[in-house]
Write an enzyme that holds these catalytic residues in place. Structure first.
Site, PDB file in Angstrom:
ATOM      1  N   PRO A  99      -1.760  -0.430   0.493  1.00 42.63           N
ATOM      2  CA  PRO A  99      -2.591  -1.572   0.077  1.00 42.63           C
ATOM      3  C   PRO A  99      -4.068  -1.298   0.337  1.00 42.63           C
ATOM      4  O   PRO A  99      -4.424  -0.647   1.312  1.00 42.63           O
ATOM      5  CB  PRO A  99      -2.082  -2.717   0.963  1.00 42.63           C
ATOM      6  N   CYS A 100      -4.913  -1.811  -0.544  1.00 41.45           N
ATOM      7  CA  CYS A 100      -6.350  -1.539  -0.424  1.00 41.45           C
ATOM      8  C   CYS A 100      -7.181  -2.812  -0.416  1.00 41.45           C
ATOM      9  O   CYS A 100      -8.400  -2.755  -0.517  1.00 41.45           O
ATOM     10  CB  CYS A 100      -6.815  -0.666  -1.587  1.00 41.45           C
ATOM     11  N   GLN A 101      -6.563  -3.990  -0.310  1.00 40.38           N
ATOM     12  CA  GLN A 101      -7.291  -5.237  -0.466  1.00 40.38           C
ATOM     13  C   GLN A 101      -8.422  -5.396   0.543  1.00 40.38           C
ATOM     14  O   GLN A 101      -9.431  -6.040   0.261  1.00 40.38           O
ATOM     15  CB  GLN A 101      -6.340  -6.436  -0.339  1.00 40.38           C
TER      16      GLN A 101
END
Length: 481
Positions: A99-101
């Site tokens: 995830p890169c949020q």
């Protein structure tokens, strides 16, 4: 050393982080890679991965099928637990989708500072998984890596996070490129936009490339609009690390929903009982004898190592209120139309029964016939497949209701089954899913389509083979002075 091992005939070794049930692993397995291990937090998905890639030995299934947490697991401990050897030598390819949020508002310089601090992941748990992924890259030093993510990573709070990751990997010794592709262009019967980032060690002198499409499709306007938003921060005139996928209108059209599902056994939603949730030998079903399977269906039946003579997992959700609505809906219809059909059918029946409006019987009949959801929010919460087109994107929440994918054959009066969802995601019929209906559907919705992963894996395998050939040539030249 790793190239020398490949030059001697060894298969490239893959470790799959955030593996899910194994969509990427399956594509790489088909391309001739060896799946050494995986890291997955969800226990059902971890077990599915183990069943399909380590299923010959119950002890290995138990070992590989354990739930593992990236926030606490160290690469050295992982390699030791699975007996993979020295971390720096054990892995050739690292794949996954961290995830890169949390990086939407962090610039490239700050991102590098954070990633280079071995303790930084402790500061913000949201960053943990991504920083852990980079830490594993540094420790395992793979020849190549693949990162998969949703299109939003190209435009998060005004940032192109994929470009920032590519830039960061350059500082860690890799040449990285990324691109936005739709899986329907690669033989998957589903319109699914995803970003894929490919990187190679700089020593290999390789430039990442995307696979060439095998199919063509004029994407619906909704997909075109979403892609435009995602690509807003990709400068196509000076793209840098962006790979623009090619298109070819002369190619064969996309695989359709009917090509994907038409040979599977008929199921009537009215015949389903609430108790059927688990699979077993007694749930095996033969393919339809009255339907000639499409080439895609044959591929799903004959996938090497996952061959099948029939199917399991052909389970559907128990939805007794809605079968008649499913039957009346047009192919391609969404929830507002479904609700309107239900209201009209209710009014006709209430009138025939001479029920007084707002009486107790009138209210009971309305509740029994009309779905309670508003029509002005999330109109695509219901959608009926179009038999002559690929499916819309399967999502993880398919495990909660499955109304987003109603079978195109109205006479069956139902949503799609677990196995039909797997077919739309390009999982072969011999692939096994651990758990009951809901976790199985969630695993499928979360997965990378194996056919898409296979197309990428073939390109990466070819690139690595070219590096191996170069190594052999250099050795010959050194021998002859």
């Amino acid at each position: 050393m790793k190239l020398a091992r490949l030059a001697s005939g060894g298969a490239p070794r893959v470790v799959d982080l955030f593996s899910g049930c194994g969509g990427i692993s399956l594509g790489f397995h088909r391309a001739g890679f060896s799946i050494s291990g995986s890291v997955e937090l969800d226990p059902w998905a971890a077990k599915s991965h183990a069943l399909n890639f380590h299923g010959d030995d119950p002890g290995q299934v138990a070992l590989h099928g354990r739930s593992r947490d990236m926030t606490t697991l160290e690469p050295d401990d992982f390699c030791k637990e699975l007996d993979l050897g020295s971390p720096g030598e054990a892995v050739d390819i690292l794949v996954g989708g961290p995830p890169c949020q949390a990086y939407a508002r962090i610039g490239r310089a700050k991102l590098r500072d954070i990633a280079n601090d071995p303790e930084a992941y402790k500061i913000d748990p949201r960053r943990d998984l991504y920083l852990r992924y980079i830490a594993w890259v540094d420790r395992l030093r793979p020849l190549a890596l693949l990162i998969e993510n949703v299109p939003d990573m190209l435009n998060q709070g005004g940032h192109n996070v994929a470009a920032e990751i590519a830039d960061l990997l350059e500082g860690h010794g890799y040449v990285a490129r990324y691109g936005l592709v739709n899986t329907a262009f690669y033989g998957v019967p589903q319109m699914r936009d995803r970003v894929f980032l490919i990187a190679y060690r700089k020593e290999l002198a390789l430039i990442p490339e995307l696979p060439r499409p095998t199919r063509h499709l004029d994407l619906p306007q909704g997909y075109k609009g979403a892609r435009s938003v995602a690509l807003k921060y990709v400068d196509l005139l000076n793209a840098g690390s962006y790979m623009s996928p090619t298109t070819d209108a002369s190619l064969q059209g996309a695989v359709t929903a009917e090509e994907a599902l038409g040979d599977l056994p008929l199921l009537n939603g009215d015949d389903v009982t609430r108790g059927i949730r688990r699979r077993g030998p007694e749930t095996w079903m033969a393919y339809r004898a009255d339907v000639e399977p499409s080439q895609y269906a044959l591929e799903m039946r004959r996938w090497q190592g996952f061959e099948a003579q029939g199917i399991n997992d052909h389970f559907i959700r128990y939805l007794p209120r809605d079968g008649y609505i499913f039957e009346m809906m047009r192919e391609g219809a969404e929830y507002p139309e479904a609700h309107r059909l239900a209201e009209n059918a209710f009014k006709d029946k209430a009138k025939a029964l001479r029920l007084r409006k707002n009486s107790q019987r009138w209210k009971e009949l309305h509740a029994a016939m009309v779905p309670p959801y508003r029509t002005d929010t999330f109109p695509n919460r219901w959608w009926k497949l179009i038999r002559d087109e690929p499916s819309r994107t399967l999502m993880a929440h398919l495990g909660k209701d499955s109304y987003s994918h109603i079978h195109y054959d109205g006479s069956q009066r139902r949503t799609i089954s677990v196995r039909e969802a797997a077919r739309l995601q390009s999982f072969p019929d011999g692939f096994r899913f651990a758990g009951t209906m809901n976790p199985s559907l969630r695993q499928i919705g979360n997965a990378v389509p194996p056919l898409m992963a296979w197309e990428i894996a073939k390109v990466m395998r070819s690139a690595l083979e070219s590096a191996v050939k170069r190594l052999k040539l250099e050795r010959r030249l050194s021998v002859y002075g």
